[in-house]
Motif scaffolding. Sequence first.
Motif, PDB file in Angstrom:
ATOM      1  N   ARG A  46       0.857  -1.183   0.000  1.00 14.41           N
ATOM      2  CA  ARG A  46       0.000   0.000   0.000  1.00 14.41           C
ATOM      3  C   ARG A  46       0.895   1.235   0.000  1.00 14.41           C
ATOM      4  O   ARG A  46       1.921   1.274   0.655  1.00 14.41           O
ATOM      5  CB  ARG A  46      -0.896  -0.020   1.231  1.00 14.41           C
ATOM      6  CG  ARG A  46      -1.794   1.155   1.310  1.00 14.41           C
ATOM      7  CD  ARG A  46      -2.776   1.023   2.455  1.00 14.41           C
ATOM      8  NE  ARG A  46      -3.971   1.669   2.007  1.00 14.41           N
ATOM      9  CZ  ARG A  46      -5.158   1.128   1.979  1.00 14.41           C
ATOM     10  NH1 ARG A  46      -5.330  -0.085   2.409  1.00 14.41           N
ATOM     11  NH2 ARG A  46      -6.185   1.800   1.555  1.00 14.41           N
ATOM     12  N   LEU A  47       0.480   2.243  -0.737  1.00 12.72           N
ATOM     13  CA  LEU A  47       1.217   3.499  -0.822  1.00 12.72           C
ATOM     14  C   LEU A  47       0.519   4.537   0.042  1.00 12.72           C
ATOM     15  O   LEU A  47      -0.702   4.666   0.007  1.00 12.72           O
ATOM     16  CB  LEU A  47       1.238   3.989  -2.280  1.00 12.72           C
ATOM     17  CG  LEU A  47       1.798   5.386  -2.539  1.00 12.72           C
ATOM     18  CD1 LEU A  47       3.288   5.430  -2.246  1.00 12.72           C
ATOM     19  CD2 LEU A  47       1.531   5.784  -3.979  1.00 12.72           C
ATOM     20  N   THR A  48       1.277   5.264   0.812  1.00 10.04           N
ATOM     21  CA  THR A  48       0.736   6.375   1.578  1.00 10.04           C
ATOM     22  C   THR A  48       1.756   7.501   1.596  1.00 10.04           C
ATOM     23  O   THR A  48       2.933   7.281   1.336  1.00 10.04           O
ATOM     24  CB  THR A  48       0.340   5.958   3.014  1.00 10.04           C
ATOM     25  OG1 THR A  48      -0.428   7.000   3.602  1.00 10.04           O
ATOM     26  CG2 THR A  48       1.560   5.694   3.874  1.00 10.04           C
ATOM     27  N   SER A  49       1.288   8.684   1.875  1.00  6.63           N
ATOM     28  CA  SER A  49       2.169   9.848   1.979  1.00  6.63           C
ATOM     29  C   SER A  49       1.933  10.519   3.315  1.00  6.63           C
ATOM     30  O   SER A  49       0.845  10.458   3.881  1.00  6.63           O
ATOM     31  CB  SER A  49       1.866  10.863   0.874  1.00  6.63           C
ATOM     32  OG  SER A  49       2.155  10.325  -0.380  1.00  6.63           O
ATOM     33  N   ILE A  50       2.965  11.178   3.788  1.00  5.08           N
ATOM     34  CA  ILE A  50       2.869  11.982   5.003  1.00  5.08           C
ATOM     35  C   ILE A  50       3.200  13.407   4.603  1.00  5.08           C
ATOM     36  O   ILE A  50       4.254  13.670   4.011  1.00  5.08           O
ATOM     37  CB  ILE A  50       3.834  11.488   6.088  1.00  5.08           C
ATOM     38  CG1 ILE A  50       3.497  10.039   6.454  1.00  5.08           C
ATOM     39  CG2 ILE A  50       3.791  12.410   7.307  1.00  5.08           C
ATOM     40  CD1 ILE A  50       4.509   9.379   7.340  1.00  5.08           C
ATOM     41  N   ILE A  51       2.281  14.312   4.888  1.00  4.46           N
ATOM     42  CA  ILE A  51       2.449  15.718   4.536  1.00  4.46           C
ATOM     43  C   ILE A  51       2.671  16.492   5.814  1.00  4.46           C
ATOM     44  O   ILE A  51       1.886  16.369   6.758  1.00  4.46           O
ATOM     45  CB  ILE A  51       1.219  16.241   3.780  1.00  4.46           C
ATOM     46  CG1 ILE A  51       1.083  15.454   2.491  1.00  4.46           C
ATOM     47  CG2 ILE A  51       1.331  17.725   3.500  1.00  4.46           C
ATOM     48  CD1 ILE A  51      -0.301  15.330   2.010  1.00  4.46           C
ATOM     49  N   ALA A  56       0.893  21.324  10.810  1.00  6.70           N
ATOM     50  CA  ALA A  56       0.090  20.129  10.581  1.00  6.70           C
ATOM     51  C   ALA A  56       0.948  18.953  10.136  1.00  6.70           C
ATOM     52  O   ALA A  56       1.982  19.122   9.498  1.00  6.70           O
ATOM     53  CB  ALA A  56      -0.968  20.414   9.517  1.00  6.70           C
ATOM     54  N   LEU A  57       0.453  17.774  10.477  1.00  8.56           N
ATOM     55  CA  LEU A  57       1.051  16.521  10.031  1.00  8.56           C
ATOM     56  C   LEU A  57      -0.116  15.586   9.742  1.00  8.56           C
ATOM     57  O   LEU A  57      -0.955  15.340  10.606  1.00  8.56           O
ATOM     58  CB  LEU A  57       1.954  15.930  11.122  1.00  8.56           C
ATOM     59  CG  LEU A  57       2.630  14.603  10.805  1.00  8.56           C
ATOM     60  CD1 LEU A  57       3.648  14.795   9.675  1.00  8.56           C
ATOM     61  CD2 LEU A  57       3.313  14.062  12.046  1.00  8.56           C
ATOM     62  N   SER A  91      -5.200  28.777   3.905  1.00  8.38           N
ATOM     63  CA  SER A  91      -3.784  28.553   3.616  1.00  8.38           C
ATOM     64  C   SER A  91      -3.570  27.052   3.444  1.00  8.38           C
ATOM     65  O   SER A  91      -4.386  26.237   3.895  1.00  8.38           O
ATOM     66  CB  SER A  91      -2.908  29.077   4.763  1.00  8.38           C
ATOM     67  OG  SER A  91      -3.094  28.266   5.914  1.00  8.38           O
ATOM     68  N   PHE A  92      -2.469  26.678   2.828  1.00  6.18           N
ATOM     69  CA  PHE A  92      -2.218  25.246   2.639  1.00  6.18           C
ATOM     70  C   PHE A  92      -2.073  24.550   3.986  1.00  6.18           C
ATOM     71  O   PHE A  92      -2.496  23.413   4.159  1.00  6.18           O
ATOM     72  CB  PHE A  92      -0.974  25.019   1.769  1.00  6.18           C
ATOM     73  CG  PHE A  92      -0.793  23.574   1.414  1.00  6.18           C
ATOM     74  CD1 PHE A  92      -1.659  22.951   0.540  1.00  6.18           C
ATOM     75  CD2 PHE A  92       0.225  22.822   1.970  1.00  6.18           C
ATOM     76  CE1 PHE A  92      -1.521  21.599   0.218  1.00  6.18           C
ATOM     77  CE2 PHE A  92       0.379  21.475   1.656  1.00  6.18           C
ATOM     78  CZ  PHE A  92      -0.494  20.877   0.779  1.00  6.18           C
ATOM     79  N   ASP A  93      -1.488  25.240   4.948  1.00  7.40           N
ATOM     80  CA  ASP A  93      -1.374  24.717   6.307  1.00  7.40           C
ATOM     81  C   ASP A  93      -2.760  24.340   6.853  1.00  7.40           C
ATOM     82  O   ASP A  93      -2.959  23.253   7.384  1.00  7.40           O
ATOM     83  CB  ASP A  93      -0.742  25.808   7.183  1.00  7.40           C
ATOM     84  CG  ASP A  93       0.009  25.263   8.367  1.00  7.40           C
ATOM     85  OD1 ASP A  93       0.458  24.110   8.319  1.00  7.40           O
ATOM     86  OD2 ASP A  93       0.150  26.016   9.350  1.00  7.40           O
ATOM     87  N   ASN A  94      -3.734  25.234   6.674  1.00  7.96           N
ATOM     88  CA  ASN A  94      -5.098  24.968   7.135  1.00  7.96           C
ATOM     89  C   ASN A  94      -5.796  23.901   6.289  1.00  7.96           C
ATOM     90  O   ASN A  94      -6.634  23.166   6.798  1.00  7.96           O
ATOM     91  CB  ASN A  94      -5.934  26.245   7.146  1.00  7.96           C
ATOM     92  CG  ASN A  94      -5.537  27.163   8.274  1.00  7.96           C
ATOM     93  OD1 ASN A  94      -5.092  26.725   9.320  1.00  7.96           O
ATOM     94  ND2 ASN A  94      -5.682  28.451   8.055  1.00  7.96           N
ATOM     95  N   VAL A  95      -5.470  23.837   4.999  1.00  4.56           N
ATOM     96  CA  VAL A  95      -6.025  22.776   4.140  1.00  4.56           C
ATOM     97  C   VAL A  95      -5.611  21.415   4.694  1.00  4.56           C
ATOM     98  O   VAL A  95      -6.434  20.519   4.858  1.00  4.56           O
ATOM     99  CB  VAL A  95      -5.552  22.933   2.674  1.00  4.56           C
ATOM    100  CG1 VAL A  95      -5.842  21.682   1.861  1.00  4.56           C
ATOM    101  CG2 VAL A  95      -6.192  24.153   2.031  1.00  4.56           C
ATOM    102  N   VAL A  96      -4.327  21.275   5.005  1.00  6.47           N
ATOM    103  CA  VAL A  96      -3.817  19.998   5.516  1.00  6.47           C
ATOM    104  C   VAL A  96      -4.458  19.665   6.867  1.00  6.47           C
ATOM    105  O   VAL A  96      -4.815  18.522   7.125  1.00  6.47           O
ATOM    106  CB  VAL A  96      -2.272  20.021   5.627  1.00  6.47           C
ATOM    107  CG1 VAL A  96      -1.746  18.778   6.328  1.00  6.47           C
ATOM    108  CG2 VAL A  96      -1.655  20.146   4.237  1.00  6.47           C
TER     109      VAL A  96
END
Length: 169
Positions: A46-51, A56-57, A91-96
Amino acid sequence: MDSANDLERADKRLPPQITVSDGEDRIETRIQVAFFPATDTGRLFRLTSIIQTPSALRTFDPSVIYLAARIAERPTCNHEQVEETAVHNWSFDNVVMSWNDWAIPNSDCAQVSLLDNSPIKQNIALGFARKCVIQTKCCFKCLTTRAQEMGRYGIYVGARRTRNELCFR
């Protein structure tokens, strides 16, 4: 899951309303990709990503981007002028930290993430929102109007010269 409580929490984290006509997000982002066994035999992975952003994490399934790209609303228009409009700018921070497809906060204007010139952030936002309005062939005003009408997040992808080159058309 109590959807009324989810919406109440979502309404509390709504960003402030501003008036803009475009913009980009310069928040630094780290993305790590991992493969891990999805079965006991280890034959299927399985593929996953951590942003990671400054605040945010979050884990993320990159395959969701393809589904979201297929179902995203893409308004069209022929307006050449840039009109300012009131939006809640995520913001992208809030999107995440906050975007999902089950508890979109109620608001009196469109909720948009200004991600000009950042295809990776645009695609990640698309995956988190799932059902959204994305600007590929319309002006900023038409993007915000359609997002507000549909009660969905809007993703601003930039100037006309770059929109036709995006990979999620």
